[in-house]
Scaffold this motif. Sequence first.
Motif, PDB file in Angstrom:
ATOM      1  N   PRO A   1       6.459  14.542  -3.018  1.00 38.66           N
ATOM      2  CA  PRO A   1       7.506  13.871  -1.738  1.00 38.66           C
ATOM      3  C   PRO A   1       6.970  13.626  -0.682  1.00 38.66           C
ATOM      4  N   HIS A   2       5.417  13.971  -0.666  1.00 38.44           N
ATOM      5  CA  HIS A   2       5.351  13.374   0.913  1.00 38.44           C
ATOM      6  C   HIS A   2       3.789  11.930   1.171  1.00 38.44           C
ATOM      7  N   MET A   3       4.729  11.712  -0.133  1.00 40.29           N
ATOM      8  CA  MET A   3       3.746  10.562  -0.118  1.00 40.29           C
ATOM      9  C   MET A   3       3.994   8.635  -0.766  1.00 40.29           C
ATOM     10  N   SER A   4       3.472   8.036  -0.169  1.00 39.34           N
ATOM     11  CA  SER A   4       4.233   6.700  -0.153  1.00 39.34           C
ATOM     12  C   SER A   4       3.857   6.360  -1.353  1.00 39.34           C
ATOM     13  N   VAL A   5       5.136   4.883  -1.973  1.00 42.89           N
ATOM     14  CA  VAL A   5       4.545   4.732  -3.544  1.00 42.89           C
ATOM     15  C   VAL A   5       3.425   4.365  -4.042  1.00 42.89           C
ATOM     16  N   GLU A   6       2.510   3.872  -2.744  1.00 42.27           N
ATOM     17  CA  GLU A   6       0.913   3.263  -3.207  1.00 42.27           C
ATOM     18  C   GLU A   6       0.289   4.420  -3.063  1.00 42.27           C
ATOM     19  N   ASP A   7       0.285   5.528  -2.575  1.00 44.44           N
ATOM     20  CA  ASP A   7      -0.378   6.413  -2.012  1.00 44.44           C
ATOM     21  C   ASP A   7      -0.037   7.657  -3.125  1.00 44.44           C
ATOM     22  N   ASN A   8       0.811   7.576  -4.023  1.00 47.02           N
ATOM     23  CA  ASN A   8       1.246   8.326  -5.762  1.00 47.02           C
ATOM     24  C   ASN A   8       0.345   7.500  -6.420  1.00 47.02           C
ATOM     25  N   ILE A   9       0.268   6.119  -6.650  1.00 46.49           N
ATOM     26  CA  ILE A   9      -0.081   5.347  -7.875  1.00 46.49           C
ATOM     27  C   ILE A   9      -1.566   5.604  -7.429  1.00 46.49           C
TER      28      ILE A   9
ATOM     29  N   PRO B   1       9.178   8.602  -2.040  1.00 45.91           N
ATOM     30  CA  PRO B   1      10.154   8.794  -3.198  1.00 45.91           C
ATOM     31  C   PRO B   1      11.740   8.893  -3.358  1.00 45.91           C
ATOM     32  N   HIS B   2      11.420   9.404  -1.991  1.00 44.72           N
ATOM     33  CA  HIS B   2      13.245   9.647  -2.229  1.00 44.72           C
ATOM     34  C   HIS B   2      13.829   8.292  -1.097  1.00 44.72           C
ATOM     35  N   GLN B   3      13.187   7.378  -1.512  1.00 50.11           N
ATOM     36  CA  GLN B   3      14.133   6.106  -0.156  1.00 50.11           C
ATOM     37  C   GLN B   3      14.218   5.061  -1.584  1.00 50.11           C
ATOM     38  N   LEU B   4      14.157   5.443  -3.045  1.00 47.20           N
ATOM     39  CA  LEU B   4      14.174   4.211  -4.288  1.00 47.20           C
ATOM     40  C   LEU B   4      14.896   5.059  -4.780  1.00 47.20           C
ATOM     41  N   SER B   5      15.810   4.099  -5.873  1.00 52.66           N
ATOM     42  CA  SER B   5      16.239   4.204  -6.988  1.00 52.66           C
ATOM     43  C   SER B   5      15.745   5.606  -7.938  1.00 52.66           C
ATOM     44  N   GLY B   6      17.083   5.972  -9.107  1.00 57.05           N
ATOM     45  CA  GLY B   6      16.264   6.789 -10.261  1.00 57.05           C
ATOM     46  C   GLY B   6      15.397   6.045 -10.286  1.00 57.05           C
ATOM     47  N   GLY B   7      15.962   4.407 -10.773  1.00 59.98           N
ATOM     48  CA  GLY B   7      14.897   3.463 -12.283  1.00 59.98           C
ATOM     49  C   GLY B   7      13.532   3.494 -11.699  1.00 59.98           C
ATOM     50  N   GLN B   8      14.471   2.788 -10.022  1.00 61.54           N
ATOM     51  CA  GLN B   8      12.473   2.275  -9.301  1.00 61.54           C
ATOM     52  C   GLN B   8      11.436   3.891  -9.550  1.00 61.54           C
ATOM     53  N   ARG B   9      12.000   4.899  -9.177  1.00 61.97           N
ATOM     54  CA  ARG B   9      10.705   6.253  -9.242  1.00 61.97           C
ATOM     55  C   ARG B   9      10.630   6.276 -10.737  1.00 61.97           C
ATOM     56  N   GLN B  10      11.183   5.966 -11.672  1.00 65.34           N
ATOM     57  CA  GLN B  10      10.273   6.438 -12.954  1.00 65.34           C
ATOM     58  C   GLN B  10       9.521   5.107 -12.995  1.00 65.34           C
ATOM     59  N   ARG B  11       9.597   3.880 -12.523  1.00 68.90           N
ATOM     60  CA  ARG B  11       9.071   2.717 -12.925  1.00 68.90           C
ATOM     61  C   ARG B  11       7.438   3.009 -12.384  1.00 68.90           C
TER      62      ARG B  11
ATOM     63  N   GLU C   1     -11.121  -1.206  -4.632  1.00 70.95           N
ATOM     64  CA  GLU C   1     -11.182  -1.597  -5.661  1.00 70.95           C
ATOM     65  C   GLU C   1      -9.370  -1.043  -6.334  1.00 70.95           C
ATOM     66  N   ILE C   2     -10.025   0.511  -5.659  1.00 69.75           N
ATOM     67  CA  ILE C   2      -8.079   1.328  -5.078  1.00 69.75           C
ATOM     68  C   ILE C   2      -6.485  -0.346  -4.758  1.00 69.75           C
ATOM     69  N   ALA C   3      -7.418  -0.180  -3.719  1.00 61.82           N
ATOM     70  CA  ALA C   3      -6.853  -1.298  -3.299  1.00 61.82           C
ATOM     71  C   ALA C   3      -6.065  -2.322  -4.691  1.00 61.82           C
ATOM     72  N   LYS C   4      -7.086  -3.289  -5.188  1.00 69.77           N
ATOM     73  CA  LYS C   4      -7.168  -3.609  -5.715  1.00 69.77           C
ATOM     74  C   LYS C   4      -6.040  -3.674  -7.031  1.00 69.77           C
ATOM     75  N   ARG C   5      -6.438  -2.622  -7.707  1.00 75.86           N
ATOM     76  CA  ARG C   5      -5.326  -2.053  -8.737  1.00 75.86           C
ATOM     77  C   ARG C   5      -3.855  -1.299  -8.798  1.00 75.86           C
ATOM     78  N   VAL C   6      -4.148  -1.064  -7.488  1.00 77.18           N
ATOM     79  CA  VAL C   6      -2.704  -0.426  -7.234  1.00 77.18           C
ATOM     80  C   VAL C   6      -1.777  -1.394  -6.667  1.00 77.18           C
ATOM     81  N   THR C   7      -2.239  -2.673  -6.213  1.00 82.38           N
ATOM     82  CA  THR C   7      -1.690  -3.875  -6.066  1.00 82.38           C
ATOM     83  C   THR C   7      -1.032  -4.544  -7.842  1.00 82.38           C
TER      84      THR C   7
END
Lengths: 271, 379
Positions: B107-115, B150-160, B128-134
């Motif tokens: 929850p404390h990381m952005s979507v890209e940091d999670n990935i 994550p808390h700024q996303l809808s359920g389906g987006q979180r799943q993705r 390379e990390i940046a490339k893979r994340v994109t």
Amino acid sequence: MNRWSRFNIISVTLGFAFLYLPIVILIVFSFNESRLVTVWGGFSTKWYGTLLSNQGLMDAVWVTARVGVISATIATVLGTMAALALTRWTRFRGRLLFSGMVFAPLVMPEVITGLSLLLLFVSLGFDRGITTVTLAHITFTMCYVAVVVQSRLVSFDRSLEEAAMDLGATPTRTFFAITLPLILPAVVAGWMLAFTLSLDDLVIASFTSGPGATTLPMKIYSQVRLGVTPEINAICTILIGIVSLGVLTASVVNKCREVQRRRDEQAAMRA
Amino acid sequence: MKPLGSIRRSFAPWADPAAKPYIVFENVSKVFGDFTAVDDLSLSIYEREFFALLGASGCGKSTLLRMLAGFETPTRGRILLDGQDLVGIPPYRRPVNMMFQSYALFPHMSVEDNIAFGLKQEGMPKAEIAKRVTEMLRLVKLEAFAKRKPHQLSGGQRQRVALARSVAKRPKVLLLDEPLGALDKKLREETQFELMDLQQDLGLTFMVVTHDQEEAMTMSDRIAIMDKGKVCQVATPAEIYEAPNSRFVADFVGSVNLFEGTVARREGSAAVIEGEGITIDTDNGSDAPAGAKVWYAVRPEKIKVSARAPEVMGPNTAEGEVWDIAYLGDMTLIHVRLPDGRVVRTSQLNRQRVVEEPLTWNDRAWISFARDSGVVLTR
Ligand SMILES: Nc1ncnc2c1ncn2[C@@H]1O[C@H](COP(=O)(O)OP(=O)(O)OP(=O)(O)O)[C@@H](O)[C@H]1O
Ligand SMILES: [Mg+2]
């Protein structure tokens, strides 16, 4: 029926007066021109100035600050570790004894804690001074930290840690990258609580300190026995200021984050 | 015997005796206190296979995945990955990634940091990390959300995001615990095909837990049906549906009619079963000997309903009355009540817009099915 009946107003006023009048008086008289505490001699901030040149008082402030920061920091580390042990390994041998021992100081009369620590230091042949006060404060504030951190940990979602490990993070990295950031508010709150407790402690400090390690509460107490001076009022006013500022900042920050989060969640629902 | 179902599959390593399984569960048991969650279970999964675990809630599906990921230790038995025994290897050293039932996004990381989290643990270079994340964000169509928490996303987006995070490391095996649970029907169907494409493109081995049978049928190469910590049957979707090995499996997947009876005669694989009010003549009679008590399982869509009596009332026919009828657009469900009170469920595909003799409640109706429409079950 009017909820604010006269009776209600009177009882609320009296209650608040009882709580805050002494503090208000203390603050007001810290700005008293006169040397006599009970007689108003006009407004002045001179006592805040003389405070700085009162070497004894300044030494006490320095001792208290050092004891507070060091003991709160060590107590936070130990208390957090105790809380982790208690919530994570729910079935280790002697868990009940351990938790009892961690939380006993919460209900132990301070006089007994102070006395027993004194006996311990004497029997170990420790010279009493700033080290012993610090050790004593670590002992009695640690359990408060453990309680605060544990209450956060019980609602912690363990699958976050599992996810981190699944992605290749070792347990140590997992702790610092995932667990600690998420329980940080509780850890900080625990630190502030420990610091405040240390700041305010008179009883345990009196038992365990020695020459050259007079804490501020001890200093104030001993001076007051010779008569209250406006300087004491001034230092107390500063203390009150520091504590209220801390509490206020914490609650404002919390409130802002709460509002922000709710707004984000609503935005996400709409998206 | 001809293959079952309407799809011809070219990928079938399980049918090849020379193929080596990639993941092997060997007599694995997991006991919590005095509760056995997984009971002496053996299973082989092949490389690049899309394998589904299907079963009722609490049957031990998640526990099985968690043992493979390393979060639970088997009480007995062992798990092999590519020939290597996994016991004692901690989760962070297993070439296996998992998508959690609860997503478990940080929850404390952005979507890209999670990935990026898993990639950072590997010590992959920053660029390379940046490339893979994109690349991952594009894959799950979340490019616009990279900076969100994550808390700024809808359920389906979180799943993705959870999916992208677990795929980012290109694990050899991806474990998915109810990956599509939070999606609505339409998005779910789209994502099912996306998952299948992803698995094909990356050449991964997928092990998916679900309790949605249609989802399991759509996506997987093989399905394991689980019940109370045991595997009941492992087979392709078509085999599970057309040739279930027990009444439990037949009943669990889709809808089925079970006729109880005794084997009257056997000739090779053909058998005649004497049931209550119906005689069944079938050409795949299992190996039940004459005199054995069996069940004949036949799916609703294999049964024909007619408003007219057949010319001869031979075997595999029965007379009854229309008990219930429901028009679903693509098909019509007709429940026919036999004289002894049993209700036979049938479904008729609506191939014509105009039906000659539409049926209605309480009409006389005759059911019939072909010799090869069902299977004989002995348990
Ligand atoms: N740590 C545990 N301690 C005790 N019992 C457990 C534990 N984990 C799982 N169980 C039990 O094991 C059984 C199987 O659980 P599991 O999570 O594998 O079910 P599942 O098939 O994934 O169900 P669902 O479809 O609801 O997710 C359940 O009855 C559960 O109560
Ligand atoms: Mg589960």
